[in-house]
Design a protein around this motif. Structure first.
Motif, PDB file in Angstrom:
ATOM      1  N   MET A   1       0.837  -1.182   0.000  1.00  0.00           N
ATOM      2  CA  MET A   1       0.000   0.000   0.000  1.00  0.00           C
ATOM      3  C   MET A   1       0.888   1.253   0.000  1.00  0.00           C
ATOM      4  N   THR A   2       0.556   2.208  -0.795  1.00  0.00           N
ATOM      5  CA  THR A   2       1.314   3.453  -0.920  1.00  0.00           C
ATOM      6  C   THR A   2       0.960   4.400   0.221  1.00  0.00           C
ATOM      7  N   TRP A   3       2.004   4.931   0.876  1.00  0.00           N
ATOM      8  CA  TRP A   3       1.793   5.907   1.948  1.00  0.00           C
ATOM      9  C   TRP A   3       1.269   7.206   1.357  1.00  0.00           C
ATOM     10  N   LYS A   4       0.336   7.808   2.066  1.00  0.00           N
ATOM     11  CA  LYS A   4      -0.145   9.148   1.736  1.00  0.00           C
ATOM     12  C   LYS A   4      -0.121   9.986   3.005  1.00  0.00           C
ATOM     13  N   ALA A   5       0.191  11.251   2.853  1.00  0.00           N
ATOM     14  CA  ALA A   5       0.179  12.166   4.004  1.00  0.00           C
ATOM     15  C   ALA A   5      -1.220  12.159   4.615  1.00  0.00           C
ATOM     16  N   PRO A   6      -1.298  12.032   5.937  1.00  0.00           N
ATOM     17  CA  PRO A   6      -2.606  11.924   6.587  1.00  0.00           C
ATOM     18  C   PRO A   6      -3.406  13.227   6.545  1.00  0.00           C
ATOM     19  N   ASP A   7      -4.720  13.071   6.697  1.00  0.00           N
ATOM     20  CA  ASP A   7      -5.581  14.236   6.861  1.00  0.00           C
ATOM     21  C   ASP A   7      -5.205  14.932   8.160  1.00  0.00           C
ATOM     22  N   VAL A   8      -5.319  16.225   8.170  1.00  0.00           N
ATOM     23  CA  VAL A   8      -4.950  17.025   9.338  1.00  0.00           C
ATOM     24  C   VAL A   8      -6.093  17.976   9.660  1.00  0.00           C
ATOM     25  N   THR A   9      -6.462  18.011  10.919  1.00  0.00           N
ATOM     26  CA  THR A   9      -7.409  19.007  11.384  1.00  0.00           C
ATOM     27  C   THR A   9      -6.601  20.182  11.888  1.00  0.00           C
ATOM     28  N   ARG A  10      -6.829  21.325  11.285  1.00  0.00           N
ATOM     29  CA  ARG A  10      -6.070  22.499  11.712  1.00  0.00           C
ATOM     30  C   ARG A  10      -6.527  22.931  13.094  1.00  0.00           C
ATOM     31  N   THR A  11      -5.551  23.338  13.889  1.00  0.00           N
ATOM     32  CA  THR A  11      -5.762  23.742  15.264  1.00  0.00           C
ATOM     33  C   THR A  11      -6.023  25.244  15.303  1.00  0.00           C
ATOM     34  N   PRO A  12      -7.263  25.659  15.566  1.00  0.00           N
ATOM     35  CA  PRO A  12      -7.509  27.110  15.597  1.00  0.00           C
ATOM     36  C   PRO A  12      -6.953  27.732  16.875  1.00  0.00           C
ATOM     37  N   GLY A  13      -6.448  28.936  16.754  1.00  0.00           N
ATOM     38  CA  GLY A  13      -5.977  29.675  17.921  1.00  0.00           C
ATOM     39  C   GLY A  13      -7.062  30.615  18.416  1.00  0.00           C
ATOM     40  N   SER A  14      -6.934  31.021  19.660  1.00  0.00           N
ATOM     41  CA  SER A  14      -7.891  31.947  20.255  1.00  0.00           C
ATOM     42  C   SER A  14      -7.692  33.352  19.705  1.00  0.00           C
ATOM     43  N   LEU A  15      -8.774  34.066  19.588  1.00  0.00           N
ATOM     44  CA  LEU A  15      -8.713  35.459  19.133  1.00  0.00           C
ATOM     45  C   LEU A  15      -8.664  36.440  20.304  1.00  0.00           C
ATOM     46  N   VAL A  16      -8.775  35.925  21.530  1.00  0.00           N
ATOM     47  CA  VAL A  16      -8.826  36.800  22.704  1.00  0.00           C
ATOM     48  C   VAL A  16      -7.912  36.334  23.838  1.00  0.00           C
ATOM     49  N   ALA A  17      -7.029  35.403  23.567  1.00  0.00           N
ATOM     50  CA  ALA A  17      -6.172  34.837  24.612  1.00  0.00           C
ATOM     51  C   ALA A  17      -5.084  35.817  25.043  1.00  0.00           C
ATOM     52  N   ASP A  18      -4.394  35.448  26.119  1.00  0.00           N
ATOM     53  CA  ASP A  18      -3.220  36.230  26.501  1.00  0.00           C
ATOM     54  C   ASP A  18      -2.112  35.982  25.471  1.00  0.00           C
ATOM     55  N   GLU A  19      -1.042  36.751  25.581  1.00  0.00           N
ATOM     56  CA  GLU A  19       0.028  36.702  24.586  1.00  0.00           C
ATOM     57  C   GLU A  19       0.588  35.297  24.408  1.00  0.00           C
ATOM     58  N   ARG A  20       0.883  34.618  25.489  1.00  0.00           N
ATOM     59  CA  ARG A  20       1.499  33.298  25.413  1.00  0.00           C
ATOM     60  C   ARG A  20       0.602  32.312  24.663  1.00  0.00           C
TER      61      ARG A  20
END
Length: 171
Positions: free
Chosen positions: A1-20
């Motif tokens: 079986m040929t390897w294919k790059a896996p599906d990825v769920t993008r990780t959303p960042g907060s729009l109101v979080a602290d700087e870190r």
């Protein structure tokens, strides 16, 4: 079986979080965005040079970002020492040019692992923590900003390369 790059769920960042949290969130989003651009492609497709005369490929971008993650977080910030990730005798662009589609899964896994290790290293650190490189003092904050800009630039490249590989755009 040929390897294919896996599906990825993008990780959303907060729009109101602290700087870190915001810096870490945006870095995670751009990391996952680059991998998302590779999803479903084989090693051969990832290694396809589609925008001559540029040496850019999706596999080259994966390999390059693994190197950049290691250099900035593990070598420079944490002071760890490693042999070069890619063969220096093959030139400064070996991460982009010395590609083996049969090793695409390994290269992909290396980037994922470098990201995990980077996150582990900075987990207890302050954004104000510093290190000296080339006679200049750098902060962890600067590394986050640099990495976000590095991923943003290369994710834009990945958009163009992916469209040339199989016509997939956006997302």
């Amino acid at each position: 079986m040929t390897w294919k790059a896996p599906d990825v769920t993008r990780t959303p960042g907060s729009l109101v979080a602290d700087e870190r949290e915001m810096l870490a969130g945006y870095l995670a989003w751009f990391r996952s965005s680059l991998l998302h651009k590779c999803a479903g492609l084989t090693g051969e497709q990832l290694a396809e040079q589609t925008v001559p005369p540029s040496n850019l490929t999706l596999l080259g971008l994966i390999r390059h970002m693994a190197k950049v993650e290691r250099v900035w977080f593990r070598e420079r910030f944490a002071g760890q020492e490693f042999d070069p990730m890619y063969d220096l005798e093959k030139g400064k662009d070996a991460d982009f040019e010395d590609l083996d589609p049969a090793r695409a899964a390994e290269d992909y896994a290396r980037l994922v692992e470098e990201c995990r290790l980077a996150d582990e290293i900075v987990a207890g650190a302050s954004l104000d923590d510093t290190f000296v490189h080339g006679g200049e003092e750098y902060s962890l904050r600067l590394i986050h900003l640099h990495m976000i800009s590095e991923y943003a630039r290369h994710t834009g490249h990945a958009d163009l390369v992916r469209e040339r590989v199989d016509g997939v755009t956006g997302g």
